[in-house]
Design an enzyme around this catalytic site. Sequence first.
Site, PDB file in Angstrom:
ATOM      1  N   ASP A   1       0.831  -1.196   0.000  1.00 41.45           N
ATOM      2  CA  ASP A   1       0.000   0.000   0.000  1.00 41.45           C
ATOM      3  C   ASP A   1       0.876   1.262   0.000  1.00 41.45           C
ATOM      4  O   ASP A   1       1.682   1.433  -0.907  1.00 41.45           O
ATOM      5  CB  ASP A   1      -0.965  -0.065   1.188  1.00 41.45           C
ATOM      6  CG  ASP A   1      -2.019   1.008   1.183  1.00 41.45           C
ATOM      7  OD1 ASP A   1      -3.008   0.867   0.443  1.00 41.45           O
ATOM      8  OD2 ASP A   1      -1.854   1.995   1.928  1.00 41.45           O
TER       9      ASP A   1
ATOM     10  N   HIS B   1      -7.210  -6.769  -0.047  1.00 43.00           N
ATOM     11  CA  HIS B   1      -6.094  -5.817  -0.088  1.00 43.00           C
ATOM     12  C   HIS B   1      -4.943  -6.183   0.845  1.00 43.00           C
ATOM     13  O   HIS B   1      -3.783  -5.916   0.534  1.00 43.00           O
ATOM     14  CB  HIS B   1      -6.640  -4.431   0.274  1.00 43.00           C
ATOM     15  CG  HIS B   1      -5.615  -3.345   0.317  1.00 43.00           C
ATOM     16  ND1 HIS B   1      -4.806  -3.029  -0.749  1.00 43.00           N
ATOM     17  CD2 HIS B   1      -5.260  -2.484   1.321  1.00 43.00           C
ATOM     18  CE1 HIS B   1      -4.010  -2.015  -0.419  1.00 43.00           C
ATOM     19  NE2 HIS B   1      -4.265  -1.675   0.822  1.00 43.00           N
TER      20      HIS B   1
END
Length: 289
Positions: free
Chosen positions: A104, A270
Amino acid sequence: MFENFEQQLITIGLNTIKLRKGGAGPPLLLLHGYPQTHVMWYKVAPKLAQHFTLIITDLRGYGDSSKPESDPEHATYSKRAIATEQVKVMETLGFKEFYVAGHDRGARVTHRMALDYPERVKKAALLDIVPTSTMYASTDKEVATAYYHWFFLIQPFDLPETLIGANPEYYLRKKIAQWSRNPNSFSEEALSEYLRCFCQPATIHATCEDYRAAASIDLEHDKQDSYKKIACPLLVLWGNKGFVGKKYDVIAEWRKKAINVQGTGLPSGHFLPEETPEETYQALTKFFL
């Protein structure tokens, strides 16, 4: 969590970076994403430590690292500034060359680090991102809906800070639930750490500045370096059940930005290191060894 890892505070200039260090072997720097801390690596770190000397840090503005005052250009929270700081942490620990894996926001720092410090980064892994410039250039209704926080967090101070600060626990838990595909992947111990750090007003502001930088000065740096490609071998991993894997041809996008790219999707949303720790461990170990 993190048995047999030592905690350290490293001072770089006026800032302090919190880290854990453990294991043996070639140095591997692990960088976390939003809205988490270095704790996100807790499931894969023990196994990785069998092969690598792990340096697991809290990025500037996150966790227990410093949250310096920003500036009108948001340069304080540019990926270039944060990448430079992490390189200096590694140098302070005696590592002039190293591997790095980022998830991320940490992956965006890793991207910048590989461009700015090709002599330091031997191999790099990026988890569940495509380039920042690609994300903004491809924004449509689908992107804006899934990644609305990219446009919310960049609003001028203090709109997002005030709204998040009204109930930061709700916000953090909501984000993790929305972006994951298995909310049971997150231990209460890890969530407690994320909450302890994220609920601080200074963290909320600093993390907004991270996104404001991404929408301004980081794009300028990317434009200036548009002719550059990542020179070191690059591994890209993504969640097959998440937005990035469904929206983009991840390998194709990174082949526009790097010379040597390989990668695969994992059966997760994610948060790969927490949702699919074994698969993430196997992929990173195979690539870096």
